[in-house]
Design an enzyme around this catalytic site. Structure first.
Site, PDB file in Angstrom:
ATOM      1  N   ARG A  46       0.877  -1.188   0.000  1.00 54.16           N
ATOM      2  CA  ARG A  46       0.000   0.000   0.000  1.00 54.16           C
ATOM      3  C   ARG A  46       0.900   1.219   0.000  1.00 54.16           C
ATOM      4  NH1 ARG A  46      -2.777   4.140   0.077  1.00 54.16           N
ATOM      5  NH2 ARG A  46      -4.949   4.246   0.776  1.00 54.16           N
ATOM      6  N   GLU A  54     -11.474   4.978  -5.623  1.00 53.18           N
ATOM      7  CA  GLU A  54     -11.898   3.585  -5.722  1.00 53.18           C
ATOM      8  C   GLU A  54     -12.311   3.298  -7.167  1.00 53.18           C
ATOM      9  OE1 GLU A  54     -11.785   1.364  -3.219  1.00 53.18           O
ATOM     10  OE2 GLU A  54     -10.935   2.914  -1.917  1.00 53.18           O
ATOM     11  N   ARG A  98      -1.238  -5.294   4.835  1.00 59.01           N
ATOM     12  CA  ARG A  98      -0.396  -4.895   3.702  1.00 59.01           C
ATOM     13  C   ARG A  98       0.772  -4.080   4.211  1.00 59.01           C
ATOM     14  NH1 ARG A  98      -5.038  -1.942   0.249  1.00 59.01           N
ATOM     15  NH2 ARG A  98      -5.126  -0.880   2.262  1.00 59.01           N
TER      16      ARG A  98
END
Length: 224
Positions: A46, A54, A98
Site C-alpha cells: 500500500r 476507488e 499490507r
C-alpha cells in the site's frame, strides 16, 4: 543503558509486524492492483501517504457528464508502472496486513508523482508528505482535480453504509449486480429485473455509465 537500547531495538522490529528485518527494503516487478496498491513479486504494498479513487467511483465534468474516473485512474497507474522495477522502503503495516511503503521507480517517488499529476490525493490522515503536491495539482486542475468528485475516504464511508451512493446526474444508470454464486451481471434500464435490483457497494456491486465500461470491468449482460 545496553538493556534499554536492546529493548528499543526490539520495539522497532515489532512495529513492523511480520516484516522481517532484512525485508525493510522490498524490491521487485510491479503488478498494479489499483491506484494506490501494488504487488511486488507477490508482496502486497500500500503506497505511503496517498489515497486514490476507488475503482467504482465516478466523476462529473463541467457540463454534468459522468465518467468512470476510478477505472481511469487505475488504468493510468497501470500504464505507467506495470512491469517496472520498484524499490520500496517498508514503513508500517495497515489493518489489512499490507506493507505500507514509500516506493521509487527509476529513483523517482511513485506516490509523489501520482499526487503531483492528479492521479491520487494526499492522505493527510496519515502523512503530510504530499500536501503541497496535491495543492499544486488542484490549482492546475490536473487529472481528477479537473472534475467534480468526492474523496476516496468519503466514498468508502458511503459504501460501508450499504446504501446506494448518490450518482452524478446523467447516463450512469446501469446496475452492476453480483449474484449469490458470484456471477457479475449488469442490468439495463427497462429490463425485467432492473427495478428490483438493488446495489450493495459493500459486496462490490456498482453503477456503470456504459455497457462498454461494464463489460470491461468483467460484468456480463442480464439475459432479460
Amino acid at each position: 543503558m545496553l538493556r534499554i537500547c536492546s529493548l528499543f531495538t526490539l520495539s522497532l522490529a515489532l512495529s513492523f509486524g511480520a516484516v522481517p528485518a532484512d525485508a525493510q527494503t522490498v524490491s521487485g516487478v510491479v503488478r498494479v492492483i489499483d491506484g494506490d496498491t501494488i504487488d511486488l513479486n507477490g508482496t502486497r504494498i500500500r503506497l505511503h501517504g496517498i489515497d486514490a479513487l476507488e475503482a467504482s467511483q465516478t466523476c462529473e465534468t463541467a457540463t454534468g457528464q459522468p465518467w468512470a474516473c476510478g477505472d481511469w485512474t487505475t488504468r493510468e497507474v497501470r500504464e505507467r508502472y506495470q512491469g517496472a522495477k520498484a524499490e520500496c522502503e517498508a514503513l508500517d503495516r495497515d489493518r489489512y496486513d499490507r506493507i505500507v511503503a514509500r516506493c521509487q521507480v527509476g529513483g523517482v517517488d511513485v506516490g509523489q508523482t501520482l499526487v503531483r499529476d492528479g492521479l491520487a490525493f494526499a492522505y493527510r490522515k496519515y502523512s503530510m508528505d504530499y500536501d503541497l503536491d496535491e495543492k499544486a495539482a488542484f490549482v492546475a486542475e490536473r487529472g481528477i482535480h479537473g472534475f467534480k468528485t468526492i474523496s476516496p475516504a468519503r466514498y468508502r464511508v458511503t459504501r460501508r453504509s450499504g446504501t446506494e451512493p448518490t450518482r452524478p446526474k446523467g447516463s450512469c444508470q446501469i446496475k452492476g449486480n453480483i449474484s449469490a454464486k458470484g456471477t457479475k451481471i449488469y442490468h439495463m434500464p427497462g429490463q425485467d429485473f432492473y427495478t428490483r435490483t438493488r446495489i450493495n457497494t459493500r459486496k462490490g456491486e456498482r453503477w456503470f455509465c456504459s455497457e462498454a465500461e461494464a463489460r470491461g470491468a468483467g460484468w456480463r449482460p442480464a439475459r432479460r
